[in-house]
Design an enzyme around this catalytic site. Structure first.
Site, PDB file in Angstrom:
ATOM      1  N   HIS A 103       0.839  -1.195   0.000  1.00 10.55           N
ATOM      2  CA  HIS A 103       0.000   0.000   0.000  1.00 10.55           C
ATOM      3  C   HIS A 103       0.877   1.251   0.000  1.00 10.55           C
ATOM      4  O   HIS A 103       1.738   1.422   0.844  1.00 10.55           O
ATOM      5  CB  HIS A 103      -0.912  -0.020   1.227  1.00 10.55           C
TER       6      HIS A 103
ATOM      7  N   ASP B 110       7.428   7.251 -20.840  1.00  9.50           N
ATOM      8  CA  ASP B 110       7.763   7.247 -22.263  1.00  9.50           C
ATOM      9  C   ASP B 110       9.249   6.935 -22.442  1.00  9.50           C
ATOM     10  O   ASP B 110       9.993   6.822 -21.466  1.00  9.50           O
ATOM     11  CB  ASP B 110       7.351   8.563 -22.926  1.00  9.50           C
TER      12      ASP B 110
ATOM     13  N   HIS C  40       6.632  18.590 -14.455  1.00 12.51           N
ATOM     14  CA  HIS C  40       7.426  17.482 -14.994  1.00 12.51           C
ATOM     15  C   HIS C  40       8.710  17.301 -14.182  1.00 12.51           C
ATOM     16  O   HIS C  40       9.128  16.168 -13.914  1.00 12.51           O
ATOM     17  CB  HIS C  40       7.741  17.737 -16.471  1.00 12.51           C
TER      18      HIS C  40
ATOM     19  N   TYR D 276       5.564  13.677 -22.622  1.00 11.58           N
ATOM     20  CA  TYR D 276       4.891  13.707 -21.314  1.00 11.58           C
ATOM     21  C   TYR D 276       3.914  12.559 -21.104  1.00 11.58           C
ATOM     22  O   TYR D 276       2.991  12.665 -20.301  1.00 11.58           O
ATOM     23  CB  TYR D 276       4.212  15.061 -21.075  1.00 11.58           C
ATOM     24  N   SER D 277       4.110  11.449 -21.783  1.00 10.18           N
ATOM     25  CA  SER D 277       3.267  10.267 -21.574  1.00 10.18           C
ATOM     26  C   SER D 277       3.850   9.453 -20.424  1.00 10.18           C
ATOM     27  O   SER D 277       4.479   8.409 -20.614  1.00 10.18           O
ATOM     28  CB  SER D 277       3.185   9.437 -22.855  1.00 10.18           C
ATOM     29  N   ASN D 278       3.659   9.986 -19.219  1.00  8.41           N
ATOM     30  CA  ASN D 278       4.205   9.394 -18.002  1.00  8.41           C
ATOM     31  C   ASN D 278       3.151   9.439 -16.910  1.00  8.41           C
ATOM     32  O   ASN D 278       2.402  10.414 -16.812  1.00  8.41           O
ATOM     33  CB  ASN D 278       5.430  10.184 -17.516  1.00  8.41           C
TER      34      ASN D 278
END
Length: 134
Positions: A20, A28, A101, A123-125
Protein backbone atom coordinates in the site's frame (compact mmCIF):
# COMPACT_ATOMS: atom_id res chain seq x y z
CA UNK A 1 0.97 -20.51 -17.69
CA UNK A 2 -0.77 -17.46 -16.22
CA UNK A 3 -4.40 -16.82 -17.11
CA UNK A 4 -4.24 -13.05 -16.76
CA UNK A 5 -3.02 -10.76 -19.58
CA UNK A 6 0.37 -9.91 -18.02
CA UNK A 7 3.08 -12.35 -19.13
CA UNK A 8 6.26 -10.34 -18.46
CA UNK A 9 8.03 -12.02 -15.53
CA UNK A 10 9.78 -8.93 -14.15
CA UNK A 11 6.66 -6.79 -14.32
CA UNK A 12 4.48 -9.50 -12.80
CA UNK A 13 6.97 -9.88 -9.92
CA UNK A 14 7.07 -6.14 -9.22
CA UNK A 15 3.28 -5.77 -9.19
CA UNK A 16 2.96 -8.78 -6.88
CA UNK A 17 5.48 -7.19 -4.50
CA UNK A 18 3.76 -3.79 -4.25
CA UNK A 19 2.52 -2.71 -0.85
CA UNK A 20 0.00 0.00 0.00
CA UNK A 21 1.40 3.37 -1.08
CA UNK A 22 4.22 2.01 -3.24
CA UNK A 23 4.79 3.83 -6.54
CA UNK A 24 5.04 2.16 -9.95
CA UNK A 25 5.72 4.44 -12.91
CA UNK A 26 4.93 3.92 -16.58
CA UNK A 27 7.02 6.28 -18.68
CA UNK A 28 7.76 7.25 -22.26
CA UNK A 29 11.03 6.40 -23.99
CA UNK A 30 12.67 9.69 -23.01
CA UNK A 31 12.00 9.84 -19.27
CA UNK A 32 15.22 9.52 -17.24
CA UNK A 33 15.42 6.69 -14.71
CA UNK A 34 17.21 7.53 -11.46
CA UNK A 35 20.09 5.37 -10.30
CA UNK A 36 18.94 2.77 -7.80
CA UNK A 37 15.37 2.49 -9.11
CA UNK A 38 14.51 -0.78 -10.82
CA UNK A 39 13.96 -0.37 -14.55
CA UNK A 40 11.71 -2.71 -16.49
CA UNK A 41 12.60 -1.73 -20.04
CA UNK A 42 9.89 -2.90 -22.45
CA UNK A 43 10.88 -0.50 -25.26
CA UNK A 44 11.60 -2.27 -28.55
CA UNK A 45 11.42 0.59 -31.02
CA UNK A 46 9.65 3.95 -31.33
CA UNK A 47 6.05 3.46 -30.31
CA UNK A 48 6.40 -0.22 -29.37
CA UNK A 49 4.99 -0.92 -26.92
CA UNK A 50 2.88 2.18 -26.61
CA UNK A 51 1.98 3.77 -23.26
CA UNK A 52 -1.72 2.92 -23.49
CA UNK A 53 -1.15 -0.82 -24.06
CA UNK A 54 1.22 -1.06 -21.12
CA UNK A 55 -1.12 0.89 -18.83
CA UNK A 56 -4.02 -1.37 -19.80
CA UNK A 57 -2.11 -4.54 -18.92
CA UNK A 58 -0.72 -3.11 -15.67
CA UNK A 59 -4.23 -2.13 -14.55
CA UNK A 60 -5.41 -5.70 -15.16
CA UNK A 61 -3.29 -6.74 -12.16
CA UNK A 62 -2.67 -3.65 -10.02
CA UNK A 63 -5.00 -1.98 -7.53
CA UNK A 64 -4.43 1.77 -7.90
CA UNK A 65 -5.28 4.20 -5.11
CA UNK A 66 -4.13 7.38 -6.87
CA UNK A 67 -1.96 8.62 -9.70
CA UNK A 68 0.28 11.56 -10.49
CA UNK A 69 0.69 13.32 -13.84
CA UNK A 70 2.84 16.19 -15.09
CA UNK A 71 1.11 19.55 -15.70
CA UNK A 72 2.79 19.59 -19.10
CA UNK A 73 0.72 16.57 -20.13
CA UNK A 74 -2.44 18.68 -19.89
CA UNK A 75 -0.83 21.31 -22.11
CA UNK A 76 0.50 18.93 -24.80
CA UNK A 77 -2.47 16.50 -24.64
CA UNK A 78 -0.85 13.27 -25.86
CA UNK A 79 -3.26 10.42 -26.73
CA UNK A 80 -2.52 8.84 -23.34
CA UNK A 81 -4.29 11.73 -21.60
CA UNK A 82 -7.66 10.90 -23.16
CA UNK A 83 -7.32 7.28 -22.01
CA UNK A 84 -6.36 8.38 -18.49
CA UNK A 85 -9.38 10.71 -18.38
CA UNK A 86 -11.65 7.81 -19.41
CA UNK A 87 -10.13 5.58 -16.74
CA UNK A 88 -10.74 8.36 -14.20
CA UNK A 89 -14.43 8.38 -15.12
CA UNK A 90 -14.47 4.61 -14.49
CA UNK A 91 -12.69 5.19 -11.14
CA UNK A 92 -9.83 2.84 -12.08
CA UNK A 93 -7.04 5.25 -11.16
CA UNK A 94 -8.21 6.73 -7.87
CA UNK A 95 -7.43 10.32 -7.00
CA UNK A 96 -5.54 12.41 -9.53
CA UNK A 97 -2.73 14.82 -8.69
CA UNK A 98 -0.88 17.18 -11.04
CA UNK A 99 2.71 18.35 -10.52
CA UNK A 100 5.42 19.80 -12.76
CA UNK A 101 7.43 17.48 -14.99
CA UNK A 102 10.52 18.33 -12.96
CA UNK A 103 8.70 17.32 -9.75
CA UNK A 104 7.59 14.08 -11.44
CA UNK A 105 11.27 13.34 -12.11
CA UNK A 106 11.98 13.94 -8.40
CA UNK A 107 9.05 11.67 -7.45
CA UNK A 108 10.49 8.95 -9.71
CA UNK A 109 13.33 8.52 -7.19
CA UNK A 110 10.75 7.03 -4.78
CA UNK A 111 9.33 4.56 -7.31
CA UNK A 112 9.65 0.87 -6.55
CA UNK A 113 10.10 0.37 -10.29
CA UNK A 114 9.81 2.27 -13.56
CA UNK A 115 8.38 0.66 -16.69
CA UNK A 116 9.91 2.20 -19.82
CA UNK A 117 7.73 1.96 -22.91
CA UNK A 118 8.54 2.77 -26.52
CA UNK A 119 6.10 5.70 -26.37
CA UNK A 120 7.41 8.83 -28.10
CA UNK A 121 4.53 11.22 -27.41
CA UNK A 122 5.88 13.87 -24.99
CA UNK A 123 4.89 13.71 -21.31
CA UNK A 124 3.27 10.27 -21.57
CA UNK A 125 4.21 9.39 -18.00
CA UNK A 126 2.21 8.40 -14.93
CA UNK A 127 3.08 7.51 -11.35
CA UNK A 128 0.63 4.90 -10.05
CA UNK A 129 0.24 4.66 -6.27
CA UNK A 130 -0.66 1.18 -5.11
CA UNK A 131 -3.87 0.64 -3.20
CA UNK A 132 -5.31 -2.37 -1.40
CA UNK A 133 -8.07 -4.71 -2.51
CA UNK A 134 -9.73 -4.87 0.91
Amino acid sequence: MKKTPLLNIALSRVIASLGHGDILMIVDAGMPVPAGVELIDLALTRGVPDFISVLDVVLSEMQVESHVLANEMAEVKPPALQVIESLNLEDQLGQQRWISHEDLKVLSRKAKAIIRTGECQPYSNVALVSGVVF
